[in-house]
Design a protein around this motif. Structure first.
Motif, PDB file in Angstrom:
ATOM      1  N   LEU A 115      -5.725  -1.759   0.682  1.00 45.56           N
ATOM      2  CA  LEU A 115      -5.752  -1.896  -0.769  1.00 45.56           C
ATOM      3  C   LEU A 115      -7.171  -1.847  -1.315  1.00 45.56           C
ATOM      4  N   ASP A 148       0.838  -1.217   0.000  1.00 47.94           N
ATOM      5  CA  ASP A 148       0.000   0.000   0.000  1.00 47.94           C
ATOM      6  C   ASP A 148       0.869   1.262   0.000  1.00 47.94           C
ATOM      7  N   TYR A 153       1.621   2.023  -3.557  1.00 48.15           N
ATOM      8  CA  TYR A 153       0.491   2.655  -4.256  1.00 48.15           C
ATOM      9  C   TYR A 153       0.355   4.135  -3.916  1.00 48.15           C
ATOM     10  N   SER A 170      -2.854  -1.493 -12.785  1.00 44.14           N
ATOM     11  CA  SER A 170      -3.130  -2.681 -11.971  1.00 44.14           C
ATOM     12  C   SER A 170      -4.442  -2.540 -11.198  1.00 44.14           C
ATOM     13  N   ARG A 171      -4.865  -1.291 -10.980  1.00 47.43           N
ATOM     14  CA  ARG A 171      -6.125  -1.093 -10.253  1.00 47.43           C
ATOM     15  C   ARG A 171      -7.321  -1.007 -11.186  1.00 47.43           C
ATOM     16  N   THR A 172      -7.074  -0.561 -12.418  1.00 50.45           N
ATOM     17  CA  THR A 172      -8.211  -0.351 -13.312  1.00 50.45           C
ATOM     18  C   THR A 172      -8.478  -1.535 -14.230  1.00 50.45           C
ATOM     19  N   PHE A 231      -9.804  -1.624  -6.504  1.00 55.98           N
ATOM     20  CA  PHE A 231      -9.354  -2.447  -7.631  1.00 55.98           C
ATOM     21  C   PHE A 231     -10.559  -2.859  -8.455  1.00 55.98           C
TER      22      PHE A 231
END
Ligand SMILES: NC(=O)c1ccc[n+]([C@@H]2O[C@H](COP(=O)([O-])OP(=O)(O)OC[C@H]3O[C@@H](n4cnc5c(N)ncnc54)[C@H](O)[C@@H]3O)[C@@H](O)[C@H]2O)c1
Ligand SMILES: [Zn+2]
Length: 651
Positions: free
Chosen positions: A553, A451, A454, A481-483, A558
């Motif tokens: 996270l 985290d 990020y 990586s999140r979208t 995500f």
């Protein structure tokens, strides 16, 4: 000493240590040079035992040693020995033994182009005898699958057995095994194989090698949970040779472009391949050439020379993994093997280092393998083992956990922390740039948790020594990586909870939502098929440990795809019922129908037993099978009746 399961394989093959004690057998395995001193009886007993272990998925010597040392010794002593005149037998299962519809043989092997040219010369001669024009003959090249040989006559699937009699293993189709390339039944010889990439990603954790895994698919016992997943995911399939990608052309072209053609075919499939098969496409010629008791004369396996080398160990250095296990890495005197320069090899664990005497001055045997870092399979000359007392990363005192040495300092050990962060990005897969080198740099700048990564912006990356372009890229990759959509079970697996690899995460999320996992009790977990009581305790504890990071996270948002739930509606007519499918089904594949039944809370078995509630009989089911089920008191229903039950109509 042999393991219990190796001893079991030997007993299953109806072999014993007559003429060869267990101790003598192990001695001959460990010291290949001494095979020349073995008596003829010892040598043949040795070969049969090694073969039984190999076929059962627990080889005790490498293929190269088997071919070039032990088998070669027998050829030297007695080229006419019966063992050399037949195919090496497969293990015998509990299933019934049946005559094969077609004799299945081994292949003659070639390791050089000269060998191949000699074979082509024999074909040319045979063509002349039949008055055919050799230049116009078509040669076929296919990948030589390194799986489990079987024959599908459309009714039954047989093992190769001794080449003449095999065993009925049709149960693998009842268990949902598909035919590769959307093939149909009845295409003859082929192999049961498992996708290389799937094996590496999902199975390597549980099986030593693919052969080991394939053997488990065929076993008469209940299917291993991982084997079941692999079949469900269509990663394990039966691949009829007739459907394999191939190269077709005349000898002149094959001869002139041999290396490229072989290479092209070798790497065409995502399965283990140990060579290519060359054959001639001409039925008359095939009949004319015929076969020996060992192989067809019109067919040849071309393999690469499997080299082995004997090297001295300079040092054994410990490496701390993500989970705290210490991996022994042997630094070697650099050696060239099949083109690659090797200077390191790993041992399985420190117990092996101690037992086999791996330390400076030990001589080990290296065999070429697909892996970047080969594993030590044999120690030819032991030395004083080199075993660390402290973690190479954090200096904490190491402790033994069964065969493994571990660093218990999991909260503050730099190697464990860095490797866990790297693991997160690698498992998530939808990103680039967070490999070992980047993570190392981040660690040096005080980053300890994913985290925290990020939370970094481009300037901060730059201040840690990343270039401006790379810094922007890292920020972009974090966003990506999140979208980019990712399965929720993959996301969970990225946290690296002990025992929660990809397969187990997916299994768990079939029953519980991702956000509910922290309130699960051990009992909840054990209730899911495939989880044992012992693991459940470790898992709930692991979840407690990751909760803070998980919450952080999740708050970032995500793009998680949730796993489809298997709802257990207790009032559904199929809830809690055990079904077995048989015969040809029309409304969907066996796999799809099983999935639907399972979604309603049913269990799907592979063979009828006293516990079976319904046998769903499709078309073409033998009367014997139906009678046997009736005798066990099983309810036999048609596909139509099954669909009604599935839709909730009472039976
Ligand atoms: N390590 C050990 O202890 C040990 C013991 C016994 C045998 N072995 C290994 O096994 C070898 C002999 O085994 P084998 O006879 O089962 O295999 P083989 O190498 O002689 O190959 C013959 C098989 O190849 C298969 N095959 C794969 N792809 C094919 C294709 N495209 N077309 C046609 N056939 C194809 C067929 O099923 C056939 O039965 C030995 O040479 C040795 O390397 C190792
Ligand atoms: Zn440590």
């Amino acid at each position: 000493m042999l393991t219990t399961s190796q001893k079991k394989l030997i007993a299953q093959a109806s072999l014993n240590f007559d003429g060869l004690s267990e101790q003598r057998f192990c001695q001959l395995c460990d010291d290949p040079g001494s095979i020349t001193s073995a008596s003829d009886l010892e040598l043949t007993a040795f070969l049969q035992l090694a073969n039984a272990l190999y076929r059962g998925g627990e080889p005790i010597i490498s293929d190269a040693d088997y071919d070039f040392l032990y088998l070669a010794e027998l050829k030297k002593r007695n080229p006419e020995h019966p063992l050399l005149q037949a195919v090496e037998p497969e293990p015998v299962f509990a299933g019934k033994t049946v005559d094969l519809p077609l004799i299945m043989l081994s292949t003659d092997k070639a390791y050089t182009l000269e060998d191949v040219e000699r074979w082509a010369g024999r074909i040319e001669k045979a063509a002349r005898e039949l008055g055919k024009n050799f230049a116009e003959l078509t040669f076929k090249v296919t990948p030589k699958l390194d799986g489990y040989a079987a024959y599908d006559d459309g009714e039954m699937l047989y093992t190769r057995g001794d080449g003449r009699k095999g065993q009925d293993i049709s149960r693998v189709f009842e268990r949902g095994l598909r035919i590769a390339d959307h093939g149909r039944r009845g295409l003859g010889a082929g192999e049961i194989v498992v996708s290389r990439s799937y094996f590496d990603e999902r199975l390597a954790e549980y099986f030593d090698n693919a052969r080991n895994f394939q053997a488990s698919v065929i076993k008469e016992k209940e299917l291993d949970e991982h084997a079941e997943s692999a079949i469900k995911d269509h990663a394990a399939v039966f691949y009829p040779f007739a459907l394999l990608p191939n190269w077709l052309g005349p000898w002149a072209t094959l001869r002139n472009d041999f290396e490229n053609i072989v290479k092209g075919i070798w790497h065409k499939v995502d399965y283990d391949v140990d060579g290519v098969i060359l054959e001639i496409v001409d039925e008359d010629l095939k009949t004319h050439m015929g076969a020996t008791r060992h192989h067809h004369r019109w067919q040849l396996a071309y393999k690469e020379n499997l080299q082995t080398a004997e090297v001295e160990v300079l040092n054994v250095t410990p490496q701390t993994s993500r989970s705290g296990r210490i991996t022994p890495v042997a630094e070697l005197e650099p050696v060239r093997l099949s083109g690659a320069l090797l200077s390191r090899a790993t041992a399985h664990h420190y117990k092996m280092v101690v037992d086999k005497g791996i330390g400076p001055g030990a001589i080990i045997q290296l065999a070429r393998s697909g892996e970047v870092i080969p594993k030590i399979e044999q120690v030819l000359r032991p030395a004083e083992p080199q075993v660390p007392e402290r973690c190479p990363s954090c200096n904490h005192t190491l402790v033994w956990d069964n065969d493994y040495l571990i660093c218990p300092n999991n909260l503050a050990c730099p190697a464990q922390i860095s490797n866990s962060m790297e693991h997160f990005f690698r498992v998530l897969k939808n990103n680039d740039g967070f490999g070992a080198a980047s993570i190392k740099k981040l660690y040096e700048y005080g980053i300890r948790r994913v985290d925290e990564i990020y939370a970094l912006n481009a300037e901060q990356f730059e201040s840690m020594g990343f270039g401006p372009k790379q810094s922007q890229n890292l920020v972009d990759q974090l966003l990506r990586s999140r979208t980019e959509a990712v399965e929720d079970w993959r996301f969970l697996a990225a946290f690296g909870v002990f025992r929660m690899g990809l397969g187990n995460c997916e299994r768990l999320l079939h029953h519980h939502a991702l956000t509910d996992i922290f309130s699960l009790t051990e009992a909840d977990i054990v209730a899911i098929e495939g989880f044992a009581e012992k693991t459940a305790a470790v898992i709930t504890e692991g979840f407690v440990n990751i909760k803070p990071l998980f919450d952080q996270l999740m708050a970032l948002g995500f793009n998680l795809q949730s796993t489809q739930h298997r709802q257990d509606d207790a009032s559904h007519p199929l809830a809690g019922k055990t079904l077995v499918f048989t015969g040809t089904l029309h409304s969907g594949s066996r796999d799809e129908l099983s999935k639907q039944a399972k979604a309603k809370g049913a269990k799907v078995g592979s063979a009828v037993s006293a516990k079976t509630d319904y046998l769903v009989a499709g078309d073409n089911v033998g009367a014997n099978k139906l009678n046997a089920a009736r005798d066990k008191g099983v309810n036999i229903i048609s596909e139509q009746e099954f669909l009604q039950l599935l839709n909730g109509a009472g039976s």
